[in-house]
Design a protein around this motif. Structure first.
Motif, PDB file in Angstrom:
ATOM      1  N   GLN A 112       0.825  -1.207   0.000  1.00  0.00           N
ATOM      2  CA  GLN A 112       0.000   0.000   0.000  1.00  0.00           C
ATOM      3  C   GLN A 112       0.863   1.264   0.000  1.00  0.00           C
ATOM      4  O   GLN A 112       0.580   2.224  -0.725  1.00  0.00           O
ATOM      5  CB  GLN A 112      -0.949  -0.001   1.194  1.00  0.00           C
ATOM      6  CG  GLN A 112      -2.078  -0.987   1.058  1.00  0.00           C
ATOM      7  CD  GLN A 112      -2.941  -1.046   2.304  1.00  0.00           C
ATOM      8  OE1 GLN A 112      -2.631  -0.459   3.340  1.00  0.00           O
ATOM      9  NE2 GLN A 112      -4.053  -1.773   2.214  1.00  0.00           N
ATOM     10  N   TRP A 113       1.917   1.275   0.807  1.00  0.00           N
ATOM     11  CA  TRP A 113       2.801   2.438   0.846  1.00  0.00           C
ATOM     12  C   TRP A 113       3.522   2.633  -0.486  1.00  0.00           C
ATOM     13  O   TRP A 113       3.672   3.764  -0.959  1.00  0.00           O
ATOM     14  CB  TRP A 113       3.804   2.313   1.991  1.00  0.00           C
ATOM     15  CG  TRP A 113       3.217   2.726   3.300  1.00  0.00           C
ATOM     16  CD1 TRP A 113       2.793   1.913   4.308  1.00  0.00           C
ATOM     17  CD2 TRP A 113       2.954   4.058   3.734  1.00  0.00           C
ATOM     18  NE1 TRP A 113       2.287   2.662   5.338  1.00  0.00           N
ATOM     19  CE2 TRP A 113       2.380   3.984   5.016  1.00  0.00           C
ATOM     20  CE3 TRP A 113       3.155   5.315   3.159  1.00  0.00           C
ATOM     21  CZ2 TRP A 113       2.005   5.110   5.731  1.00  0.00           C
ATOM     22  CZ3 TRP A 113       2.783   6.436   3.873  1.00  0.00           C
ATOM     23  CH2 TRP A 113       2.213   6.325   5.149  1.00  0.00           C
TER      24      TRP A 113
ATOM     25  N   GLY B 141       2.426   1.671  -3.410  1.00  0.00           N
ATOM     26  CA  GLY B 141       1.411   2.157  -4.344  1.00  0.00           C
ATOM     27  C   GLY B 141       1.152   3.641  -4.178  1.00  0.00           C
ATOM     28  O   GLY B 141       1.054   4.385  -5.162  1.00  0.00           O
ATOM     29  N   ARG B 142       1.062   4.090  -2.930  1.00  0.00           N
ATOM     30  CA  ARG B 142       0.841   5.521  -2.672  1.00  0.00           C
ATOM     31  C   ARG B 142       2.036   6.356  -3.137  1.00  0.00           C
ATOM     32  O   ARG B 142       1.857   7.451  -3.692  1.00  0.00           O
ATOM     33  CB  ARG B 142       0.589   5.752  -1.189  1.00  0.00           C
ATOM     34  CG  ARG B 142      -0.763   5.263  -0.736  1.00  0.00           C
ATOM     35  CD  ARG B 142      -1.010   5.592   0.722  1.00  0.00           C
ATOM     36  NE  ARG B 142      -2.220   4.949   1.173  1.00  0.00           N
ATOM     37  CZ  ARG B 142      -2.299   4.164   2.229  1.00  0.00           C
ATOM     38  NH1 ARG B 142      -1.238   3.941   2.971  1.00  0.00           N
ATOM     39  NH2 ARG B 142      -3.437   3.608   2.575  1.00  0.00           N
TER      40      ARG B 142
ATOM     41  N   ARG C  26      10.903   4.439  -4.948  1.00  0.00           N
ATOM     42  CA  ARG C  26      10.250   3.175  -4.588  1.00  0.00           C
ATOM     43  C   ARG C  26      11.276   2.162  -4.112  1.00  0.00           C
ATOM     44  O   ARG C  26      11.087   1.480  -3.117  1.00  0.00           O
ATOM     45  CB  ARG C  26       9.482   2.621  -5.779  1.00  0.00           C
ATOM     46  CG  ARG C  26       8.833   1.277  -5.484  1.00  0.00           C
ATOM     47  CD  ARG C  26       8.890   0.382  -6.724  1.00  0.00           C
ATOM     48  NE  ARG C  26       8.140  -0.823  -6.550  1.00  0.00           N
ATOM     49  CZ  ARG C  26       8.644  -1.950  -6.054  1.00  0.00           C
ATOM     50  NH1 ARG C  26       9.879  -1.994  -5.674  1.00  0.00           N
ATOM     51  NH2 ARG C  26       7.898  -3.025  -5.935  1.00  0.00           N
TER      52      ARG C  26
ATOM     53  N   GLN D 292       1.883   6.543  -6.920  1.00  0.00           N
ATOM     54  CA  GLN D 292       0.789   7.439  -7.327  1.00  0.00           C
ATOM     55  C   GLN D 292       1.173   8.894  -7.105  1.00  0.00           C
ATOM     56  O   GLN D 292       0.958   9.741  -7.983  1.00  0.00           O
ATOM     57  CB  GLN D 292      -0.484   7.124  -6.536  1.00  0.00           C
ATOM     58  CG  GLN D 292      -1.164   5.851  -6.934  1.00  0.00           C
ATOM     59  CD  GLN D 292      -2.329   5.514  -6.007  1.00  0.00           C
ATOM     60  OE1 GLN D 292      -2.425   6.028  -4.889  1.00  0.00           O
ATOM     61  NE2 GLN D 292      -3.216   4.648  -6.471  1.00  0.00           N
ATOM     62  N   LEU D 293       1.733   9.193  -5.951  1.00  0.00           N
ATOM     63  CA  LEU D 293       2.127  10.559  -5.645  1.00  0.00           C
ATOM     64  C   LEU D 293       3.190  11.052  -6.631  1.00  0.00           C
ATOM     65  O   LEU D 293       3.106  12.173  -7.138  1.00  0.00           O
ATOM     66  CB  LEU D 293       2.659  10.651  -4.215  1.00  0.00           C
ATOM     67  CG  LEU D 293       3.171  12.017  -3.776  1.00  0.00           C
ATOM     68  CD1 LEU D 293       2.025  13.023  -3.737  1.00  0.00           C
ATOM     69  CD2 LEU D 293       3.846  11.921  -2.418  1.00  0.00           C
TER      70      LEU D 293
END
Length: 136
Positions: free
Chosen positions: A19-20, A22-23, A97, A26-27
């Protein structure tokens, strides 16, 4: 009757890490798209009536091809610099990432994957910044 409580685990689960990541991705993509779009709109607003010269190829100035120059030029607030900053942000997003993944593996105490991910990060950074270190 006594109840035993489990101590809170400080370890991140695979789902939390995913989840982190992915965020983060996205950011990075949203920030990059915003910078490029803002720079593009700004550029077009200032050059909408400029005649197009398709007879001869004109490359970008050297200041837009060097990472250090792009970072230094942020304060100039030029539309082309803003576009380049957006593109640099897009390039740095997957590198961020990998850096975050190093942190996740350290938290999880998975040192084999820390070493492997640090190697991947070093390769990515060497490819990004290596050209500036090469002679010539």
């Amino acid at each position: 009757m006594t109840s035993k409580t489990q101590p809170a685990r400080s370890e991140w689960t695979d789902e939390q890490v995913d989840q982190w990541i992915g965020r983060l991705l996205q950011l990075g993509v949203m920030l990059s798209a915003t910078l490029v779009a803002a720079g593009g709109i700004w550029y077009l607003a200032g050059h909408a009536n400029a005649p197009a010269d398709h007879e001869q190829f004109h490359g970008e100035p050297a200041s837009l091809r060097d990472i250090n120059d792009i970072l230094v030029s942020i304060g100039r607030l030029n539309s082309l610099d803003l576009i380049q900053l957006g593109l640099l942000t897009l390039i740095l997003t997957p590198i961020a990432r990998v850096a975050f993944t190093v942190v996740a593996f350290v938290v999880r105490r998975d040192y084999v994957f820390v070493a492997i991910t640090l190697l991947v990060l070093a390769i990515l950074l060497a490819t990004l910044f290596g050209a500036a270190l090469m002679p010539g």
